[in-house]
Design an enzyme around this catalytic site. Structure first.
Site, PDB file in Angstrom:
ATOM      1  N   TYR A  55       0.821  -1.208   0.000  1.00 46.60           N
ATOM      2  CA  TYR A  55       0.000   0.000   0.000  1.00 46.60           C
ATOM      3  C   TYR A  55       0.860   1.265   0.000  1.00 46.60           C
ATOM      4  CZ  TYR A  55      -4.115  -2.777   0.128  1.00 46.60           C
ATOM      5  OH  TYR A  55      -5.089  -3.655  -0.236  1.00 46.60           O
ATOM      6  N   ARG A  58       6.602 -20.836  -7.962  1.00 46.61           N
ATOM      7  CA  ARG A  58       7.263 -19.578  -8.306  1.00 46.61           C
ATOM      8  C   ARG A  58       8.744 -19.706  -7.952  1.00 46.61           C
ATOM      9  NH1 ARG A  58       5.314 -15.475  -3.471  1.00 46.61           N
ATOM     10  NH2 ARG A  58       6.622 -13.974  -4.549  1.00 46.61           N
ATOM     11  N   ARG A  59       9.534 -18.724  -8.332  1.00 44.13           N
ATOM     12  CA  ARG A  59      10.943 -18.655  -7.927  1.00 44.13           C
ATOM     13  C   ARG A  59      11.759 -19.882  -8.295  1.00 44.13           C
ATOM     14  NH1 ARG A  59       9.227 -16.016  -2.258  1.00 44.13           N
ATOM     15  NH2 ARG A  59       9.448 -13.863  -2.912  1.00 44.13           N
TER      16      ARG A  59
END
Ligand code: CU
Ligand code: CU
Lengths: 539, 160
Positions: A220, A430-431
């Site tokens: 954010y 992922r990764r």
């Protein structure tokens, strides 16, 4: 005339976008390496050094410097006076830049291939941890600058309403102080002393808990300037007004209050935290979707108003009536589109149960590239186009190229992230740097892997057009006298707002209580439990 | 404070979306007892191999009195041990895993057999496999240069 701190804003922006460009080149290399279509370039060492650098540059450097630069511009032009302390702004810049350079050396030489999430007990060179910490310290000085600028303005303008853009910027500064405390504690009490050899072991359970404190709200921190631009620049440039100033404040307050105490949605699959706390954080995670849903509504309503003022008729006629030759209008619509698409994926990640199916798969990478590199970064790019003439005093080299670039950015991002979502559902972790699994799944992954290379190439080309446009404008001889640092006004511009919507005292106390509930016991438990630290490991 | 009537309607819609989503997760958590793996159990990663639950002889599948199975595994660079697990279909299985080195993650694609494996902690996952056939445990957390090679086999066989 007041000093608009243009040079310090510009310096921050250039560091942001130079890092962005380097990181994009690494990104293209990574999809090529990972696809397996270019066996001659494959290297685990290079790949993981590259992923670590890409993550740090995009997540920490581009964002922090952009937020700082945009903040200085916002503070001076909305409050219509100089910064509280301009020297401090330059010190913040130098500290953050020094930290970035320090961190870059071990990253680029493969001495910090621990990814931007650090992953102790993998251990990087201490210079990397110290450099990253200095970058954060620089950003804390920026927070102080923003907060003091608004505090002194309020003292001199009693009863006046803090302009919406500055209210949002201050909310972000305060939120970032709360947010970065988690990773700050991890660095100062765990990673730095441990990497210097002052401690033998580190507790990865505690480290992950502290990192989760930062990991959600940092997103954010990155997103805030994009929302601020959507609320306070976009409607004006589009030829309309902000649908509601108050609703903007409500959204900013909700982002500030809710986004810190909910980090456990990153720990759903972790064994060291109990289900009850994960459930509690899940409730907050869904609450933090509310300000985004409100923002989507307000921004679209503001654009609809602008489209109708420009003669758009009917239910959707206003869309065609918008100025599609104006970079920030194009970016705003494309950003909202990617936000809606990415938001659905986010709801699945945030789900207490469904997350299990996609956790740590390539789906997650697809999700955050769509929201961050899509929604957030496209607004950074558009804000840069908007600010460049104001900051450099020179005309933008090509508006047509800017609009083309923004479209290419969106297309590239979709070509990159849609296959990633599919790969994740098909089970791809992922990764990873390659797919050497002995499994029929690997064959199903093939076509999607090829697509992501195309996406990466489109994105690099788009980034090249962007940097070229900024460079050409900066050195151009065509002067531009844009001094209309005007911000959008609302349909009903408030002359006064309730005190909590003009300040942050109440909200800070609510965050303090909520943080004690959400993180108090989960952190303290590591003192109560019979924990065993881990020794350092290389990679 | 000024609130447009249209805005008010949208706020109700937003509230409804949130309540439906949070409500369905709460319902699943309470009635179906569906929670992510969260047993908060510690263990010393430096001495796992010397004594206790995770010594080599204890690894693999054990049958419990109630017919359910417990599978003990070690996630270590760069595989899951034992490297081949065979379990019957439609049977309750409890996985207990831990790591002697660094952070790993494990996932069997298309199933909810998924957890992080953190040194110093024991991860526990309760699941049942509903489809027969061969599949894989894939490491889904970056654990070093050999991370891509970190996987092992799972065979789900007919019951009985
Ligand atoms: Cu998050
Ligand atoms: Cu791994």
């Amino acid at each position: 005339m007041y000093d608009k701190a243009k040079s310090v804003a510009l310096a921050n922006m250039w560091v942001a976008f130079a890092s962005f460009f380097v990181a994009i080149i690494l990104g293209l290399y990574q999809v090529m390496n990972r696809s397996g279509l270019f066996p001659e370039i494959e290297s685990h060492q290079l790949y993981f050094a590259s992923v670590s650098t890409h993550g740090v540059l995009m997540g920490f450097v581009l964002t922090t410097f952009f937020v700082m630069g945009f903040g200085y511009y916002t503070a001076t032009t909305t409050l219509k006076r100089p910064l509280w302390n301009k020297g401090l702004a330059w010190i913040a810049f130098l500290v953050a830049l020094g930290g970035t350079v320090m961190a870059a050396v071990p990253l680029l030489t493969g001495k910090a291939s621990v990814l931007y999430t650090f992953y102790p007990p993998l251990q990087a060179d201490p210079v990397f941890y110290i450099g990253a910490t200095l970058l954060v310290v620089g950003s804390w000085l920026w927070c102080l600058e923003m907060i003091m600028s608004v505090v002194t303005w309020k003292r001199d303008n009693p009863g006046k309403v803090v302009p919406l853009a500055m209210y949002g910027t201050t909310a972000n500064a305060i939120m970032w102080l709360w947010t970065s405390a988690g990773v700050g504690i991890e660095m100062l009490f765990q990673l730095i002393p441990w990497s210097l050899g002052l401690m033998d072991t580190v507790d990865p359970g505690l480290a992950r808990t502290l990192f989760s404190w930062t990991l959600h709200a940092i997103v954010y921190f990155w997103l805030f300037p994009a929302y601020i631009a959507m609320y306070t620049i976009l409607p004006k440039v589009a030829g309309g007004r902000v649908f509601s100033d108050e609703m903007g404040r409500v959204a900013f307050i909700m982002l500030l209050v809710i986004s810190v105490p909910i980090g456990f949605h990153h720990l759903y699959m972790d064994p060291q935290q109990a289900a009850g706390f994960k459930f509690l954080h899940m409730l907050g995670t869904f609450a933090v979707a509310i300000p985004t849903l409100l923002t989507g509504f307000t921004v679209l309503a503001s654009l609809e108003g602008a489209g109708r003022l420009r003669g758009g008729k009917g239910l959707f006629g206003w869309i065609g009536a918008l100025d599609w030759k104006e970079p920030i209008v194009v970016a705003g619509m494309l950003a909202l589109f990617m936000l809606i698409a990415g938001g659905f994926g986010g709801m699945i990640n945030a789900s207490y149960q469904m997350n299990t199916l996609v956790h740590n798969t390539q789906w997650v990478t697809g999700h955050f590239h769509l929201i961050f590199a899509g929604t957030t970064v496209i607004m950074y790019l558009a804000v840069a186009y908007h600010l460049w003439p104001k900051l450099t005093g020179r005309r933008l080299a090509s508006r047509g190229m800017a609009v083309l670039q923004l479209w290419l950015w969106t297309i590239g991002m979709l070509v990159l992230t849609l296959p990633w979502h599919v790969l994740g559902i098909l089970g791809q972790p992922r990764r990873i740097s390659s797919t050497p699994y002995d499994s029929p799944l690997v064959e199903q992954w093939g076509p999607h892997e090829a697509a992501m290379v195309v996406g990466g190439a489109i994105l690099l080309f788009s980034a090249l057009l962007f940097v070229l446009n900024l460079l050409l404008s900066h050195v151009s001889k065509k002067m531009d006298h844009v001094d209309d640092d005007e911000w959008a006004v609302a349909v009903y511009q408030p002359l006064s707002v309730p005190k909590p919507m003009n300040g942050f005292a109440l909200w800070n106390s609510i965050i303090a209580v909520w943080m004690v509930i959400a993180y108090g016991y989960p952190v303290l438990q590591f003192l109560i439990l019979d924990t065993h630290g881990s020794l350092a490991w290389g990679y | 404070m000024h609130i447009d009537p249209l805005e008010k309607k949208w706020m109700y819609v937003v509230g409804l979306i949130t309540v439906v989503m949070v409500g369905s997760m709460t319902y699943a958590a309470i009635t179906m007892n569906l929670h992510p793996p969260s047993n908060v159990e510690t263990i010393d990663p430096k001495t796992l191999h010397l004594s206790g639950e995770f010594v080599e002889d204890n690894l693999g599948v054990t049958k419990n009195a109630d017919g359910s199975l417990t599978v003990r595994m070690i996630a270590a660079r760069y595989s899951f041990y034992p490297q081949m697990i065979e379990v019957p279909v439609d049977t309750n299985v409890t996985f207990r895993m831990t790591s002697p080195d660094i952070v790993h993650g494990v996932h069997v694609p298309f199933t909810n057999m998924s957890t992080m494996v953190i040194p110093g902690y024991v991860s526990e996952v309760n699941t049942r496999f509903v489809r027969e056939g061969e599949s894989q445990f894939l490491c889904n957390e970056y654990c070093g240069m050999g991370h891509d090679y970190m996987w092992s086999k799972l065979k789900v066989v007919p019951k009985g």
